[in-house]
Motif scaffolding. Structure first.
Motif, mmCIF file in Angstrom:
data_model
loop_
_atom_site.group_PDB
_atom_site.id
_atom_site.type_symbol
_atom_site.label_atom_id
_atom_site.label_comp_id
_atom_site.label_asym_id
_atom_site.label_seq_id
_atom_site.Cartn_x
_atom_site.Cartn_y
_atom_site.Cartn_z
ATOM 1 N N CYS A 183 0.832 -1.201 0.000
ATOM 2 C CA CYS A 183 0.000 0.000 0.000
ATOM 3 C C CYS A 183 0.865 1.249 0.000
ATOM 4 C CB CYS A 183 -0.918 0.044 1.220
ATOM 5 S SG CYS A 183 -2.129 -1.286 1.320
ATOM 6 N N LYS A 184 0.338 2.309 -0.569
ATOM 7 C CA LYS A 184 0.970 3.624 -0.457
ATOM 8 C C LYS A 184 -0.124 4.682 -0.404
ATOM 9 C CE LYS A 184 3.514 3.718 -4.148
ATOM 10 N NZ LYS A 184 4.423 4.192 -5.215
ATOM 11 N N HIS A 185 0.228 5.848 0.163
ATOM 12 C CA HIS A 185 -0.710 6.952 0.276
ATOM 13 C C HIS A 185 -0.348 8.016 -0.753
ATOM 14 C CE1 HIS A 185 -2.453 5.902 4.346
ATOM 15 N NE2 HIS A 185 -1.458 5.048 4.235
ATOM 16 N N VAL A 186 -1.357 8.517 -1.464
ATOM 17 C CA VAL A 186 -1.141 9.523 -2.496
ATOM 18 C C VAL A 186 -2.120 10.673 -2.277
ATOM 19 C CG1 VAL A 186 -1.136 9.988 -4.970
ATOM 20 C CG2 VAL A 186 -0.419 7.743 -4.144
ATOM 21 N N SER A 187 -1.602 11.885 -2.148
ATOM 22 C CA SER A 187 -2.467 13.059 -2.043
ATOM 23 C C SER A 187 -3.064 13.374 -3.404
ATOM 24 C CB SER A 187 -1.669 14.261 -1.529
ATOM 25 O OG SER A 187 -1.220 14.028 -0.206
ATOM 26 N N LEU A 188 -4.333 13.716 -3.406
ATOM 27 C CA LEU A 188 -5.037 13.976 -4.654
ATOM 28 C C LEU A 188 -5.438 15.443 -4.745
ATOM 29 C CD1 LEU A 188 -7.380 10.859 -4.686
ATOM 30 C CD2 LEU A 188 -5.250 11.165 -5.968
ATOM 31 N N GLN A 189 -5.636 15.886 -5.987
ATOM 32 C CA GLN A 189 -6.121 17.242 -6.221
ATOM 33 C C GLN A 189 -7.111 17.228 -7.374
ATOM 34 O OE1 GLN A 189 -2.100 18.791 -6.803
ATOM 35 N NE2 GLN A 189 -2.541 19.159 -8.962
ATOM 36 N N ALA A 190 -7.926 18.245 -7.450
ATOM 37 C CA ALA A 190 -8.926 18.323 -8.514
ATOM 38 C C ALA A 190 -8.253 18.243 -9.871
ATOM 39 C CB ALA A 190 -9.712 19.623 -8.385
ATOM 40 N N GLY A 191 -8.835 17.458 -10.763
ATOM 41 C CA GLY A 191 -8.278 17.279 -12.094
ATOM 42 C C GLY A 191 -7.463 16.013 -12.242
ATOM 43 N N ASP A 192 -7.096 15.388 -11.123
ATOM 44 C CA ASP A 192 -6.361 14.121 -11.198
ATOM 45 C C ASP A 192 -7.237 13.039 -11.802
ATOM 46 O OD1 ASP A 192 -4.131 15.219 -10.027
ATOM 47 O OD2 ASP A 192 -4.434 14.307 -8.060
ATOM 48 N N VAL A 193 -6.593 12.115 -12.502
ATOM 49 C CA VAL A 193 -7.286 10.953 -13.052
ATOM 50 C C VAL A 193 -6.543 9.699 -12.613
ATOM 51 C CG1 VAL A 193 -8.002 9.732 -15.136
ATOM 52 C CG2 VAL A 193 -8.148 12.226 -15.054
ATOM 53 N N LEU A 194 -7.270 8.782 -11.985
ATOM 54 C CA LEU A 194 -6.713 7.481 -11.609
ATOM 55 C C LEU A 194 -7.192 6.439 -12.614
ATOM 56 C CD1 LEU A 194 -7.496 7.712 -7.802
ATOM 57 C CD2 LEU A 194 -5.192 7.659 -8.786
ATOM 58 N N VAL A 195 -6.282 5.568 -13.028
ATOM 59 C CA VAL A 195 -6.628 4.473 -13.928
ATOM 60 C C VAL A 195 -6.205 3.170 -13.271
ATOM 61 C CG1 VAL A 195 -6.290 3.427 -16.200
ATOM 62 C CG2 VAL A 195 -6.305 5.922 -15.974
ATOM 63 N N LEU A 196 -7.148 2.286 -13.039
ATOM 64 C CA LEU A 196 -6.874 0.959 -12.513
ATOM 65 C C LEU A 196 -7.134 -0.027 -13.637
ATOM 66 C CD1 LEU A 196 -8.433 2.785 -10.192
ATOM 67 C CD2 LEU A 196 -8.229 0.691 -8.865
ATOM 68 N N CYS A 197 -6.232 -0.975 -13.855
ATOM 69 C CA CYS A 197 -6.425 -1.853 -15.009
ATOM 70 C C CYS A 197 -5.691 -3.178 -14.873
ATOM 71 C CB CYS A 197 -5.991 -1.150 -16.287
ATOM 72 S SG CYS A 197 -4.302 -0.531 -16.298
#
Length: 248
Positions: A183-197
């Motif tokens: 696991c890791k922690h990632v700070s997010l901001q508006a406009g970010d896109v996550l892709v899981l695949c």
């Protein structure tokens, strides 16, 4: 919990059946992709069982959570602890059902749990999660494969052994007597896109292709469908699954 727009798509590819599964539970802040293995029936059962168990565990814990912080002292009901517990339970469920046609079943998982502007990104196996920010793609997960371990050890990966074992997993849910999800922690901001695949998507669609496809815009559902279609059109033979999560 972060406001999101999410979408998911899957395609059997050029295989007889689809052993990939995905989970979109914005109510839980949970997004996950699983790629099953263990034969025609086993892989399909394993991937569905893993994601159902994880979602059910987190759903049962909802309302008992407190915001977690990325530290060793995170509370037992913090987000990282919860997702780790959920995957461990899924591991036990898969192990308990490994008999007969299902004796070799197991599954990868890549999962994101969103909490308070942050993502806990987890992975076991070779399904991946990426973050796209400002037109730059960053891979957030590490593969658990023979090839990845050889690369990390600085070994030659251009030999026949490496080619033969490039997709051989060194970790998966249900694969061993114990499981350690990363696991890791990632700070997010508006406009970010996550892709899981699953690997059926990212292998035929490298970052140089993925980013422009995402930048064509539209809803997260349209983006996910675009990525999966591109993987198939580029000759992808494996099952193809992708989730796109836009942070609003």
């Amino acid at each position: 919990m972060s406001r999101t727009d999410s979408g998911a798509a899957t395609h059997v590819g050029r295989r007889p059946n689809n052993e990939d599964s995905y989970c979109q539970r914005s109510d839980l802040g949970l997004f996950a992709v699983a790629d099953g293995l263990g034969g025609h029936e086993g892989g399909e059962v394993a991937s569905q069982l893993v994601l159902r168990t994880v979602a059910d565990f987190l759903s049962a814990q909802q309302g008992q959570q407190v915001p977690g912080t990325p530290s060793e002292g995170e509370p037992a009901n913090g987000p990282e602890s919860l997702i780790v517990q959920a995957v461990r339970q899924a591991h036990q469920e898969v192990r308990a059902q490994q008999s007969g046609k299902l004796s070799m079943m197991a599954s990868t998982i890549t999962a994101v749990l969103l909490r308070d502007g942050e993502a806990v990104v987890c992975n076991l196996g070779d399904s991946r999660t990426f973050l796209v920010r400002g037109g730059v793609l960053r891979r957030l997960t590490r593969d658990h494969t023979v090839l990845a371990e050889m690369e990390e050890a600085g070994l030659d990966t251009k030999n026949p052994f490496a080619a033969m074992h490039r997709n051989s997993l060194t970790g998966a849910v249900g694969m061993e007597a114990s499981v350690e999800i990363e696991c890791k922690h990632v700070s997010l901001q508006a406009g970010d896109v996550l892709v899981l695949c699953s690997d059926g998507l990212y292998e035929p669609v490298p970052p140089a292709v993925m980013v422009p496809l995402l930048e064509q815009g539209g809803s997260a559902q349209e983006m996910a469908e675009r990525l999966v279609a591109e993987a198939y059109n580029r000759g992808g033979t494996d099952n193809i699954t992708g989730i796109v999560v836009r942070i609003l």
